[in-house]
Every structure is written in C-alpha cells, then in structure tokens.
Design a protein around this motif. Sequence first.
Motif, PDB file in Angstrom:
ATOM      1  N   VAL A   1       0.710  -0.872  -0.268  1.00 45.48           N
ATOM      2  CA  VAL A   1       0.220   0.013   0.343  1.00 45.48           C
ATOM      3  C   VAL A   1       0.875   0.641   0.372  1.00 45.48           C
ATOM      4  O   VAL A   1       0.769   1.927  -0.691  1.00 45.48           O
ATOM      5  N   HIS A   2       2.498   0.694   0.540  1.00 40.96           N
ATOM      6  CA  HIS A   2       3.202   2.829   1.160  1.00 40.96           C
ATOM      7  C   HIS A   2       3.472   2.095  -0.375  1.00 40.96           C
ATOM      8  O   HIS A   2       4.091   3.525  -0.595  1.00 40.96           O
ATOM      9  N   ARG A   3       4.091   1.352  -0.842  1.00 41.44           N
ATOM     10  CA  ARG A   3       4.916   1.538  -2.603  1.00 41.44           C
ATOM     11  C   ARG A   3       3.894   1.665  -4.024  1.00 41.44           C
ATOM     12  O   ARG A   3       4.666   3.140  -4.149  1.00 41.44           O
ATOM     13  N   PHE A   4       2.132   1.180  -3.422  1.00 40.18           N
ATOM     14  CA  PHE A   4       1.682   1.793  -4.955  1.00 40.18           C
ATOM     15  C   PHE A   4       1.436   4.412  -4.742  1.00 40.18           C
ATOM     16  O   PHE A   4       1.324   4.582  -5.542  1.00 40.18           O
ATOM     17  N   ARG A   5       1.341   3.778  -3.189  1.00 39.83           N
ATOM     18  CA  ARG A   5       1.170   5.683  -2.795  1.00 39.83           C
ATOM     19  C   ARG A   5       2.140   6.090  -2.959  1.00 39.83           C
ATOM     20  O   ARG A   5       2.182   7.395  -3.752  1.00 39.83           O
ATOM     21  N   THR A   6       3.673   6.273  -2.755  1.00 33.92           N
ATOM     22  CA  THR A   6       4.703   6.809  -2.724  1.00 33.92           C
ATOM     23  C   THR A   6       4.673   6.688  -4.389  1.00 33.92           C
ATOM     24  O   THR A   6       5.382   7.986  -5.106  1.00 33.92           O
ATOM     25  N   TYR A   7       5.011   5.087  -5.165  1.00 35.61           N
ATOM     26  CA  TYR A   7       5.032   5.517  -6.428  1.00 35.61           C
ATOM     27  C   TYR A   7       4.613   5.903  -7.019  1.00 35.61           C
ATOM     28  O   TYR A   7       4.583   5.828  -8.632  1.00 35.61           O
ATOM     29  N   ALA A   8       3.286   6.169  -6.640  1.00 36.83           N
ATOM     30  CA  ALA A   8       1.675   6.711  -7.646  1.00 36.83           C
ATOM     31  C   ALA A   8       1.515   5.776  -8.556  1.00 36.83           C
ATOM     32  O   ALA A   8       1.879   6.366  -9.772  1.00 36.83           O
ATOM     33  N   ILE A   9       1.446   4.764  -8.206  1.00 36.81           N
ATOM     34  CA  ILE A   9       0.766   3.516  -8.895  1.00 36.81           C
ATOM     35  C   ILE A   9       0.059   3.806  -9.305  1.00 36.81           C
ATOM     36  O   ILE A   9      -1.473   3.964  -8.500  1.00 36.81           O
ATOM     37  N   ALA A  10      -0.396   3.975 -10.543  1.00 38.08           N
ATOM     38  CA  ALA A  10      -2.130   3.515 -10.808  1.00 38.08           C
ATOM     39  C   ALA A  10      -3.122   2.618 -10.710  1.00 38.08           C
ATOM     40  O   ALA A  10      -2.479   1.413 -10.940  1.00 38.08           O
ATOM     41  N   VAL A  11      -3.932   3.069 -10.223  1.00 38.74           N
ATOM     42  CA  VAL A  11      -5.035   1.307  -9.599  1.00 38.74           C
ATOM     43  C   VAL A  11      -6.390   1.826  -9.882  1.00 38.74           C
ATOM     44  O   VAL A  11      -6.589   2.297 -10.073  1.00 38.74           O
ATOM     45  N   THR A  12      -6.760   0.661  -9.858  1.00 35.39           N
ATOM     46  CA  THR A  12      -8.504   0.302 -10.064  1.00 35.39           C
ATOM     47  C   THR A  12      -9.230   0.865  -9.154  1.00 35.39           C
ATOM     48  O   THR A  12      -8.314   1.572  -7.793  1.00 35.39           O
ATOM     49  N   LEU A  13      -9.893   1.962  -9.173  1.00 29.76           N
ATOM     50  CA  LEU A  13     -11.059   2.484  -8.231  1.00 29.76           C
ATOM     51  C   LEU A  13     -10.913   0.799  -7.124  1.00 29.76           C
ATOM     52  O   LEU A  13     -10.657   2.102  -5.484  1.00 29.76           O
ATOM     53  N   ASP A  14     -11.684   0.121  -7.607  1.00 30.37           N
ATOM     54  CA  ASP A  14     -11.983  -1.700  -5.865  1.00 30.37           C
ATOM     55  C   ASP A  14     -10.052  -1.190  -4.857  1.00 30.37           C
ATOM     56  O   ASP A  14     -10.413  -0.900  -3.735  1.00 30.37           O
ATOM     57  N   VAL A  15      -9.313  -1.117  -5.864  1.00 29.01           N
ATOM     58  CA  VAL A  15      -8.078  -1.207  -5.181  1.00 29.01           C
ATOM     59  C   VAL A  15      -7.779  -0.139  -4.473  1.00 29.01           C
ATOM     60  O   VAL A  15      -7.405   0.300  -3.170  1.00 29.01           O
ATOM     61  N   LYS A  16      -8.204   1.486  -5.104  1.00 31.21           N
ATOM     62  CA  LYS A  16      -7.726   2.648  -4.087  1.00 31.21           C
ATOM     63  C   LYS A  16      -8.936   2.463  -3.030  1.00 31.21           C
ATOM     64  O   LYS A  16      -8.292   2.762  -2.174  1.00 31.21           O
ATOM     65  N   ARG A  17      -9.930   2.029  -2.990  1.00 32.30           N
ATOM     66  CA  ARG A  17     -11.100   1.780  -1.606  1.00 32.30           C
ATOM     67  C   ARG A  17      -9.935   0.883  -0.497  1.00 32.30           C
ATOM     68  O   ARG A  17     -10.072   1.334   0.274  1.00 32.30           O
ATOM     69  N   TYR A  18      -9.433   0.325  -1.177  1.00 30.99           N
ATOM     70  CA  TYR A  18      -8.812  -1.172  -0.321  1.00 30.99           C
ATOM     71  C   TYR A  18      -7.668  -0.205   0.437  1.00 30.99           C
ATOM     72  O   TYR A  18      -7.263   0.086   1.789  1.00 30.99           O
ATOM     73  N   MET A  19      -6.928  -0.008  -0.606  1.00 32.60           N
ATOM     74  CA  MET A  19      -5.825   1.272  -0.049  1.00 32.60           C
ATOM     75  C   MET A  19      -6.354   2.245   1.037  1.00 32.60           C
ATOM     76  O   MET A  19      -5.712   2.803   2.423  1.00 32.60           O
ATOM     77  N   ASP A  20      -7.287   2.932   0.707  1.00 31.37           N
ATOM     78  CA  ASP A  20      -7.832   3.915   1.779  1.00 31.37           C
ATOM     79  C   ASP A  20      -8.214   3.241   2.990  1.00 31.37           C
ATOM     80  O   ASP A  20      -8.277   3.994   4.147  1.00 31.37           O
ATOM     81  N   THR A  21      -8.828   2.287   2.788  1.00 28.82           N
ATOM     82  CA  THR A  21      -8.881   1.494   4.274  1.00 28.82           C
ATOM     83  C   THR A  21      -7.741   1.600   5.120  1.00 28.82           C
ATOM     84  O   THR A  21      -7.894   1.564   6.010  1.00 28.82           O
ATOM     85  N   MET A  22      -6.728   0.343   4.643  1.00 30.26           N
ATOM     86  CA  MET A  22      -5.600   0.005   4.714  1.00 30.26           C
ATOM     87  C   MET A  22      -5.252   1.711   5.377  1.00 30.26           C
ATOM     88  O   MET A  22      -4.823   1.505   6.850  1.00 30.26           O
ATOM     89  N   MET A  23      -5.282   2.332   4.750  1.00 31.75           N
ATOM     90  CA  MET A  23      -4.624   3.437   5.438  1.00 31.75           C
ATOM     91  C   MET A  23      -5.251   4.419   6.551  1.00 31.75           C
ATOM     92  O   MET A  23      -4.438   5.404   7.193  1.00 31.75           O
ATOM     93  N   ALA A  24      -6.418   4.522   6.667  1.00 29.95           N
ATOM     94  CA  ALA A  24      -7.338   5.006   7.841  1.00 29.95           C
ATOM     95  C   ALA A  24      -7.001   3.559   9.349  1.00 29.95           C
ATOM     96  O   ALA A  24      -6.888   4.022   9.900  1.00 29.95           O
ATOM     97  N   LEU A  25      -6.718   2.713   8.632  1.00 29.64           N
ATOM     98  CA  LEU A  25      -6.397   1.983   9.858  1.00 29.64           C
ATOM     99  C   LEU A  25      -5.453   2.482  11.161  1.00 29.64           C
ATOM    100  O   LEU A  25      -4.142   3.125  10.655  1.00 29.64           O
ATOM    101  N   PRO A  26      -5.282   3.164  12.491  1.00 33.96           N
ATOM    102  CA  PRO A  26      -5.288   3.438  13.306  1.00 33.96           C
ATOM    103  C   PRO A  26      -3.519   2.711  13.262  1.00 33.96           C
ATOM    104  O   PRO A  26      -2.630   3.958  13.114  1.00 33.96           O
TER     105      PRO A  26
END
Length: 218
Positions: free
Chosen positions: A171-196
């Motif tokens: 998740v960090h790698r995809f964010r840091t390197y601005a990887i283009a992802v699908t909407l469903d993958v973006k939702r999952y990444m957002d869920t992970m990044m919101a985890l305390p």
Amino acid sequence: MALKLVIGNKNYSSWSMRPWLALRASNIAFEEIFIPLYTGDADKQRILDFTRAGKVPVLIDGNVTIWDSLAIIEYLAERFPEKRLWPEDRAQRAHARSISAEMHSGFAALRNECGMNLHRPVGATELSTEARANIARVQEIWTECRERFGESGPYLFGAFGGADAMFAPVVHRFRTYAIAVTLDVKRYMDTMMALPAFQEWTSAGLAETLVIDRFEAV
C-alpha cells in the motif's frame, strides 16, 4: 511475560511492518525493540544476539524465538486464536495463506524498483515490464479477495487479518510511487491507510531522521 518484537527502521523496513501491524491492529500487547539497520557492526551484533539469521523482524515469546515475518504471523495466529488473524473458514484460510506466501516469496521486481521509503516524495518512476506485471498481479489478488470474501468488512477477508498485514507495505509502495490503480484497489488502499495502527507506523516512520543511502537510490 510480554512479547518482544525486534524491528528495523519504520521508514524503510517493510518486513518489520508486517508483524508489527498484525500485533498492533489486533491489540496484542508487545514490547518494541528497535535496532537501526546498516549503521555498523555493533547494531548488526545486536540483531545476531537475538537470531543467528541476522535479520529483523524477530519475535520473542519467553524461550521461543521466531525470526521471519510470515512465520511470526503464523505463530501469533496459533498463540492468539481469538484474534482470528486467519479466516475461520477453511477455504478462505487456505486462500489467505496462499496469497500471503505469494507475497512473501515473490514480487522481486516490485520490491527492487519501488523500495519502501516513507520520506520519498510521491511521484512515479519508470518501471520494468516485470515490475508492472507484479503490480497487475497484486491488484488482481486484492480485487479477487474483496469480491469473494469481503462482504463482512472492508479488508481482504472482511475483518483485518494476516493477509492484510503481509500486503500492507505494498500500500505504501503504490502510494509513494504514484502507481495507477483501479477504483476498487484505491478503496482498499484507503481502508488500510485509515487503519489506526497503519497510521501509527507511518507517523513514526516519517519522524525518523536516519538516512540509509542504499535505500535512497529510487
């Protein structure tokens, strides 16, 4: 006796992040022991004092020592079955273990070309065909899990578990390197990044000041 987890730099150490996140997100108490990586023989010896493998992470539970990220998560799943780090359903559990093992042993191009570095400014980089194939496979894994097993919650198998911990650094790698992802993958990444627990690790990594030159090349 509290568990002890030996980890490396939160800014860089993706392998340390995996069991740390599994512990913290599952509310399993542990003592964190930080040993900076690649700073000299003294710190290398400190790691060797915990495990002759000479690598972090390392989990110590009394007289039991486990020195591999996936092995640590497996041990935690056995030690704390009520935390349900693996799904209860046998077929889902097998799937979760399979994708976790695939993450553990594969994706070399993605690891090499998109190293974990929380301080790196967000931006794309030129990637090899192999790395792009790795990225496509990760997205395939996440999408399939969410479609097949995600009805009961927002993580790969509904509730947070060991598979999410194993893929967390990606998740960090995809964010840091601005990887283009699908909407469903973006939702999952957002869920992970919101985890305390994810946010706690990230904040601590960003607060680190030690720079390791070999990890600053990309």
